[in-house]
Motif scaffolding. Structure first.
Motif, PDB file in Angstrom:
ATOM      1  N   ALA A 246     -13.388  61.241  49.914  1.00 54.34           N
ATOM      2  CA  ALA A 246     -14.690  61.028  50.268  1.00 54.34           C
ATOM      3  C   ALA A 246     -15.722  60.689  49.164  1.00 54.34           C
ATOM      4  O   ALA A 246     -16.516  59.815  49.238  1.00 54.34           O
ATOM      5  N   VAL A 247     -15.491  61.865  48.351  1.00 51.73           N
ATOM      6  CA  VAL A 247     -16.619  62.027  47.175  1.00 51.73           C
ATOM      7  C   VAL A 247     -16.467  60.738  46.340  1.00 51.73           C
ATOM      8  O   VAL A 247     -17.288  60.233  46.064  1.00 51.73           O
ATOM      9  N   LEU A 248     -15.080  60.388  45.958  1.00 49.28           N
ATOM     10  CA  LEU A 248     -14.755  59.227  45.136  1.00 49.28           C
ATOM     11  C   LEU A 248     -15.220  57.885  45.615  1.00 49.28           C
ATOM     12  O   LEU A 248     -15.871  57.175  45.072  1.00 49.28           O
ATOM     13  N   LEU A 249     -15.286  57.774  47.127  1.00 48.94           N
ATOM     14  CA  LEU A 249     -15.618  56.576  47.575  1.00 48.94           C
ATOM     15  C   LEU A 249     -17.157  56.379  48.250  1.00 48.94           C
ATOM     16  O   LEU A 249     -17.632  55.477  48.412  1.00 48.94           O
ATOM     17  N   GLN A 257     -19.587  60.788  59.100  1.00 49.64           N
ATOM     18  CA  GLN A 257     -18.212  61.013  59.454  1.00 49.64           C
ATOM     19  C   GLN A 257     -17.572  59.658  59.169  1.00 49.64           C
ATOM     20  O   GLN A 257     -16.494  59.797  58.845  1.00 49.64           O
ATOM     21  N   SER A 258     -18.266  58.655  59.050  1.00 51.62           N
ATOM     22  CA  SER A 258     -17.564  57.244  58.327  1.00 51.62           C
ATOM     23  C   SER A 258     -16.959  57.391  57.018  1.00 51.62           C
ATOM     24  O   SER A 258     -16.037  56.667  56.619  1.00 51.62           O
ATOM     25  N   ASP A 259     -17.362  58.376  56.337  1.00 49.90           N
ATOM     26  CA  ASP A 259     -16.902  58.604  54.870  1.00 49.90           C
ATOM     27  C   ASP A 259     -15.689  59.352  55.089  1.00 49.90           C
ATOM     28  O   ASP A 259     -14.959  59.633  53.898  1.00 49.90           O
ATOM     29  N   ILE A 260     -15.338  60.106  56.301  1.00 49.30           N
ATOM     30  CA  ILE A 260     -14.422  60.960  56.036  1.00 49.30           C
ATOM     31  C   ILE A 260     -13.327  60.702  57.318  1.00 49.30           C
ATOM     32  O   ILE A 260     -13.652  61.265  58.426  1.00 49.30           O
ATOM     33  N   PRO A 261     -12.592  59.603  57.222  1.00 53.37           N
ATOM     34  CA  PRO A 261     -11.769  59.034  58.055  1.00 53.37           C
ATOM     35  C   PRO A 261     -10.822  59.994  58.641  1.00 53.37           C
ATOM     36  O   PRO A 261      -9.839  60.568  57.585  1.00 53.37           O
ATOM     37  N   LEU A 262     -10.508  60.313  59.895  1.00 49.01           N
ATOM     38  CA  LEU A 262      -9.646  61.410  60.464  1.00 49.01           C
ATOM     39  C   LEU A 262      -8.685  60.852  61.323  1.00 49.01           C
ATOM     40  O   LEU A 262      -9.071  60.048  62.029  1.00 49.01           O
ATOM     41  N   PRO A 263      -7.504  61.321  61.474  1.00 52.93           N
ATOM     42  CA  PRO A 263      -6.467  60.802  62.446  1.00 52.93           C
ATOM     43  C   PRO A 263      -7.098  60.861  63.917  1.00 52.93           C
ATOM     44  O   PRO A 263      -6.994  60.201  64.669  1.00 52.93           O
ATOM     45  N   ALA A 264      -7.697  61.966  64.203  1.00 56.10           N
ATOM     46  CA  ALA A 264      -8.189  62.251  65.560  1.00 56.10           C
ATOM     47  C   ALA A 264      -9.395  63.209  65.219  1.00 56.10           C
ATOM     48  O   ALA A 264      -9.417  63.869  64.216  1.00 56.10           O
ATOM     49  N   THR A 265     -10.407  63.234  66.280  1.00 54.73           N
ATOM     50  CA  THR A 265     -11.482  64.113  65.799  1.00 54.73           C
ATOM     51  C   THR A 265     -11.557  65.225  66.881  1.00 54.73           C
ATOM     52  O   THR A 265     -12.268  65.986  66.965  1.00 54.73           O
TER      53      THR A 265
END
Length: 342
Positions: A246-249, A257-265
């Motif tokens: 997330a930091v890299l991109l 939240q859009s910067d940290i995509p998770l399989p489920a919330t």
């Protein structure tokens, strides 16, 4: 430096700065390391993959009298069985086809230091017998040699497997197990120490931005909520890798939240529990409406309290599971409980 005279906070800052969090289980594990680090007792660290077992091994080595000698790490699961003996104990020149030079094994490289045997549960039975002899006799025999070499090594082993069950199944030697588990330390999965998630994420951001040269300052509420709601099957390692990506991109200084995509919330195990137990029953407003004043705020607060009480009862007091049943973040539930307790 007399390590034994340091208070816990100073010891932790000096020898275990990478280990973040105030969960009681983590604090107990750190205190155990602090108490035994100065000894030569073998340590067995257990816990799921990614819980930070190597960090605890490093802390034990740093705080030990062996700190100025080598800490040699060996992943037992990553070495082919045919090469395991020569990797651990070395070989002499001409010991087998292709052995054009002598090789120093990991145990000899760790002489007067510490050897960290990760994934010890994956060690084949034949290698287990040879390791037991090294522990008992404090000598190694390089492959192809008739001689023995004395080694002075402190052993710290780690595994995600249940070695006690493996002993009962005949897959792990009981005598080796008891030799390794002189001081057992168990690390909890990240989902059981939910209050530490944001602290760990903050440290990961700080390190990643320094290493990657990115100007990321932190996370917004949506990112924090997403991290707290996730089940973290990969534990701290998964969190660290996710934050680094997330930091890299990142395109903004504050992660969302859009910067940290998770399989489920939502934690899958809690979602399944909610489905299996049927729809969550809502309390009625009959009692609240009996008040002639019809105070809407009081009625809604009363309803909210009842829902929280029922969720906690169903979850057996587990706040993380109760929050999932209510569709809340754990931190939100904790804040509501504090408000109602005031």
């Amino acid at each position: 430096m007399d390590v034994n005279q340091l208070d816990f906070a100073t010891w932790r800052t000096q020898f275990a700065p990478e280990i973040v969090g105030d969960d009681p289980q983590i604090l107990d594990a750190l205190e155990t390391v602090r108490q035994v680090a100065a000894t030569d007792c073998n340590i067995l660290i257990t816990g799921e993959t990614g819980t930070g077992k190597e960090l605890f091994a490093r802390a034990a080595h740093r705080a030990s009298p062996r700190r100025n000698r080598a800490l040699i790490s060996v992943n037992c699961a990553a070495i082919p069985e045919t090469l395991l003996e020569t990797e651990l104990f070395g070989h002499i020149k001409g010991a087998f086809t292709g052995a054009t030079n002598a090789r120093t094994g990991r145990f000899m490289s760790a002489h007067e230091g510490t050897i960290f045997l990760d994934e010890i549960g994956d060690l084949p039975l034949a290698a287990q017998a040879k390791l037991l002899r090294v522990i008992e006799e404090r000598v190694v025999s390089p492959v192809g040699s008739d001689g023995e070499v004395a080694v002075d090594v402190r052993i710290i082993a780690a595994t995600h497997r249940n070695l006690a069950e493996m002993v009962e199944q005949g897959k792990f030697r009981a005598d080796l197990y008891f030799r390794l588990a002189v001081v057992p330390i168990h690390l909890p999965p990240l989902r059981e120490r939910a209050d530490d998630i944001l602290a760990i994420a903050g440290l990961c951001i700080e390190r990643a931005r320094g290493r990657l040269g990115r100007q990321v300052e932190g996370m917004d509420a949506s990112a924090r909520a997403a991290l707290c709601a996730y089940n973290w099957p990969g534990n701290v390692r998964e969190l660290s890798h996710l934050i680094e990506r997330a930091v890299l991109l990142a395109r903004k200084p504050v992660l969302s939240q859009s910067d940290i995509p998770l399989p489920a919330t939502r934690p899958p195990r809690f979602a399944r529990a909610a489905e299996e137990s049927g729809p969550f029953p809502l309390p009625t407003l009959t009692h609240e409406l009996a008040d002639a004043s019809l105070d809407l705020r009081s009625a809604l607060e009363s309803l909210e309290r009842k829902l929280i009480d029922r969720a906690l009862q169903r979850a057996g007091g587990n706040r993380t599971e109760a929050a999932a049943l209510l569709g809340l973040n754990r931190t939100t539930l904790v804040e509501k409980l504090r408000k109602y307790a005031a």
